[in-house]
Design a protein around this motif. Sequence first.
Motif, PDB file in Angstrom:
ATOM      1  N   UNK A  35       0.842  -1.189   0.000  1.00  0.00           N
ATOM      2  CA  UNK A  35       0.000   0.000   0.000  1.00  0.00           C
ATOM      3  C   UNK A  35       0.882   1.246   0.000  1.00  0.00           C
ATOM      4  N   UNK A  36       0.553   2.214  -0.828  1.00  0.00           N
ATOM      5  CA  UNK A  36       1.333   3.441  -0.958  1.00  0.00           C
ATOM      6  C   UNK A  36       0.463   4.637  -0.598  1.00  0.00           C
ATOM      7  N   UNK A  37       1.033   5.553   0.191  1.00  0.00           N
ATOM      8  CA  UNK A  37       0.343   6.785   0.576  1.00  0.00           C
ATOM      9  C   UNK A  37       1.131   7.960  -0.001  1.00  0.00           C
ATOM     10  N   UNK A  38       0.435   8.860  -0.682  1.00  0.00           N
ATOM     11  CA  UNK A  38       1.043  10.074  -1.221  1.00  0.00           C
ATOM     12  C   UNK A  38       0.268  11.266  -0.686  1.00  0.00           C
ATOM     13  N   UNK A  39       0.979  12.205  -0.066  1.00  0.00           N
ATOM     14  CA  UNK A  39       0.344  13.392   0.503  1.00  0.00           C
ATOM     15  C   UNK A  39       1.090  14.621  -0.001  1.00  0.00           C
ATOM     16  N   UNK A  40       0.364  15.584  -0.558  1.00  0.00           N
ATOM     17  CA  UNK A  40       0.959  16.816  -1.083  1.00  0.00           C
ATOM     18  C   UNK A  40       0.231  18.009  -0.482  1.00  0.00           C
ATOM     19  N   UNK A  41       0.973  18.905   0.152  1.00  0.00           N
ATOM     20  CA  UNK A  41       0.403  20.142   0.673  1.00  0.00           C
ATOM     21  C   UNK A  41       1.252  21.304   0.186  1.00  0.00           C
ATOM     22  N   UNK A  42       0.599  22.331  -0.303  1.00  0.00           N
ATOM     23  CA  UNK A  42       1.303  23.502  -0.813  1.00  0.00           C
ATOM     24  C   UNK A  42       0.415  24.284  -1.753  1.00  0.00           C
TER      25      UNK A  42
ATOM     26  N   UNK B  67      -0.204  -2.354  -6.694  1.00  0.00           N
ATOM     27  CA  UNK B  67      -0.049  -1.606  -5.451  1.00  0.00           C
ATOM     28  C   UNK B  67      -1.290  -0.746  -5.226  1.00  0.00           C
ATOM     29  N   UNK B  68      -1.871  -0.826  -4.020  1.00  0.00           N
ATOM     30  CA  UNK B  68      -2.997   0.031  -3.655  1.00  0.00           C
ATOM     31  C   UNK B  68      -2.466   1.417  -3.300  1.00  0.00           C
ATOM     32  N   UNK B  69      -3.153   2.470  -3.773  1.00  0.00           N
ATOM     33  CA  UNK B  69      -2.655   3.837  -3.600  1.00  0.00           C
ATOM     34  C   UNK B  69      -3.727   4.723  -2.960  1.00  0.00           C
ATOM     35  N   UNK B  70      -3.316   5.438  -1.915  1.00  0.00           N
ATOM     36  CA  UNK B  70      -4.147   6.490  -1.313  1.00  0.00           C
ATOM     37  C   UNK B  70      -3.405   7.806  -1.518  1.00  0.00           C
ATOM     38  N   UNK B  71      -4.028   8.741  -2.250  1.00  0.00           N
ATOM     39  CA  UNK B  71      -3.400  10.026  -2.521  1.00  0.00           C
ATOM     40  C   UNK B  71      -4.252  11.139  -1.930  1.00  0.00           C
ATOM     41  N   UNK B  72      -3.588  12.081  -1.236  1.00  0.00           N
ATOM     42  CA  UNK B  72      -4.252  13.216  -0.601  1.00  0.00           C
ATOM     43  C   UNK B  72      -3.576  14.498  -1.063  1.00  0.00           C
ATOM     44  N   UNK B  73      -4.374  15.492  -1.426  1.00  0.00           N
ATOM     45  CA  UNK B  73      -3.823  16.752  -1.915  1.00  0.00           C
ATOM     46  C   UNK B  73      -4.477  17.912  -1.187  1.00  0.00           C
ATOM     47  N   UNK B  74      -3.678  18.671  -0.447  1.00  0.00           N
ATOM     48  CA  UNK B  74      -4.155  19.857   0.254  1.00  0.00           C
ATOM     49  C   UNK B  74      -3.587  21.073  -0.469  1.00  0.00           C
ATOM     50  N   UNK B  75      -4.261  21.449  -1.548  1.00  0.00           N
ATOM     51  CA  UNK B  75      -3.772  22.526  -2.404  1.00  0.00           C
ATOM     52  C   UNK B  75      -4.912  23.069  -3.232  1.00  0.00           C
ATOM     53  N   UNK B  76      -4.833  24.333  -3.577  1.00  0.00           N
ATOM     54  CA  UNK B  76      -5.750  24.871  -4.574  1.00  0.00           C
ATOM     55  C   UNK B  76      -5.341  24.354  -5.951  1.00  0.00           C
ATOM     56  N   UNK B  77      -6.306  24.266  -6.821  1.00  0.00           N
ATOM     57  CA  UNK B  77      -5.983  23.962  -8.214  1.00  0.00           C
ATOM     58  C   UNK B  77      -6.445  25.101  -9.115  1.00  0.00           C
ATOM     59  N   UNK B  78      -6.430  26.275  -8.600  1.00  0.00           N
ATOM     60  CA  UNK B  78      -6.845  27.473  -9.310  1.00  0.00           C
ATOM     61  C   UNK B  78      -7.058  28.527  -8.253  1.00  0.00           C
ATOM     62  N   UNK B  79      -6.858  29.773  -8.590  1.00  0.00           N
ATOM     63  CA  UNK B  79      -6.766  30.766  -7.535  1.00  0.00           C
ATOM     64  C   UNK B  79      -7.880  31.775  -7.496  1.00  0.00           C
ATOM     65  N   UNK B  80      -7.846  32.541  -6.443  1.00  0.00           N
ATOM     66  CA  UNK B  80      -8.798  33.599  -6.192  1.00  0.00           C
ATOM     67  C   UNK B  80      -8.690  33.997  -4.741  1.00  0.00           C
ATOM     68  N   UNK B  81      -9.066  35.211  -4.405  1.00  0.00           N
ATOM     69  CA  UNK B  81      -8.974  35.667  -3.018  1.00  0.00           C
ATOM     70  C   UNK B  81     -10.356  36.050  -2.518  1.00  0.00           C
ATOM     71  N   UNK B  82     -10.633  35.705  -1.261  1.00  0.00           N
ATOM     72  CA  UNK B  82     -11.891  36.080  -0.627  1.00  0.00           C
ATOM     73  C   UNK B  82     -11.585  37.252   0.301  1.00  0.00           C
ATOM     74  N   UNK B  83     -12.166  38.379   0.038  1.00  0.00           N
ATOM     75  CA  UNK B  83     -11.898  39.559   0.857  1.00  0.00           C
ATOM     76  C   UNK B  83     -12.356  39.320   2.295  1.00  0.00           C
ATOM     77  N   UNK B  84     -11.540  39.787   3.236  1.00  0.00           N
ATOM     78  CA  UNK B  84     -11.919  39.721   4.639  1.00  0.00           C
ATOM     79  C   UNK B  84     -11.602  38.411   5.314  1.00  0.00           C
TER      80      UNK B  84
END
Length: 433
Positions: free
Chosen positions: A105-112, A170-187
């Motif tokens: 089992x493989x775990x892939x985690x990406x944050x950024x 191989x079993x794969x669990x992938x997690x992604x903590x990232x935007x895939x396109x941008x924008x800003x929320x005021x406040x």
Amino acid sequence: MMREMVTIFRLALLLALPVAMTQPIERADARVRAVLVGASDFAEPELRRFSLPGAARDAERMADALRPFEISAGDMTVLTGRAATADAIRAALDALARRSTRGDRAIIFLSGHGTQAPVSTDDGLEPDGLDEWFLASDAGRWDTRSQSLPGGLKDDEIGLRVRAMRADGVDVWIMIDSCTGGGLFRGSRATPKSIDASILGIVLPPPNRGAIDTSGFVDAGLAGGGRLVAFAAAAPGQIAWDYGDGGRFTTALAAALTDRPSSFAALAARSGPVAIPWTAGDLSAPFLFDGQSPDLLGLIRGLPPLPFATRLSIDDAGACKKRSSGSDRRSPDASTTITLGHCDHVRVDFGEPVTPLRLEAWYRDASGSYASLSPPAGLLVVPGRWANVGFTFVTHDPVSGSPLPRGEEVLILLVRDGSGAAIAGDLMRFQAK
């Protein structure tokens, strides 16, 4: 067969494209290995103001949450700060694939930070014409000659690496903590995990309204005997948030892991639909793939039919078609085996029940792999409102053109009561032309 799933809660692309009629192999000595990345700092002076200390904390928090699951220190690679370069991430993923064998089992985690850029080739899995990029610590400005982002990892590249591991069983669990396109929320006091494309020198085309990219970072025709589960903090073009000490997605996910969930579906449900709005793959699988996925076909036998109406329709609006005329809509008899062609879009509408119910929708493809078309806690079907699920049916991998396994495929619709017991269900059967 690969399918794009659309529910009223989220958009997701089913990331299971089997190339062989194989089933997961259970091994008593199966190893779990992980690559955890927190790209929290940039070497490029122009990008240093976008440093994201919380991304490093995300990787560390996820490492702490996974250690109780008997992952040895030698089987866990953590890359943070300036060490999280694109080449270092590639090398870690290559080592993960090289060391893993069938049944592991493989775990892939990406944050950024993430961003989007125009596709460089005609890609049937990117109907909006945009690729998603993950920014490593050595990210730079867009290279117009090569149409690439130095220090970036494109969704297709990550997907191909995952595909190779799954092809080896191989079993794969992938997690992604990232935007895939941008924008800003005021406040907002939070930081969006995105860098606007213009800052990187990327010129985006006008938005292609009506073409929604459902592919995420792992859309390159994932194939093989290994199972897949994917979690993401944001769908393509949406925002993931960092609160200084880490992302909302990772914080919720790590906290939910302390309860030792029985399945990936249970983990996603405990983390909350806001924290994890995007999921795909075999969520029915036991957590960390520790056992076979349940026999949902066997479960549904003998159950009474659904206590509300269903309506099935087919049109040419499949996600792998560049344009849809919206024509050729038809409503076949759902009690028979329905024949579908490549890129047919299938939609199932659910009528109004007498009382609110939770409906699970699972797709079982010709190889026997399951994927969820509904949120982890089920699709809410309530009086006064119709709900729906949908998918795109394909007969060959849109990226490589390789044919997919032929055979009967099944949409399983399952209603559970408040205790979790199955109380009603129906099947819809499909086959390729």
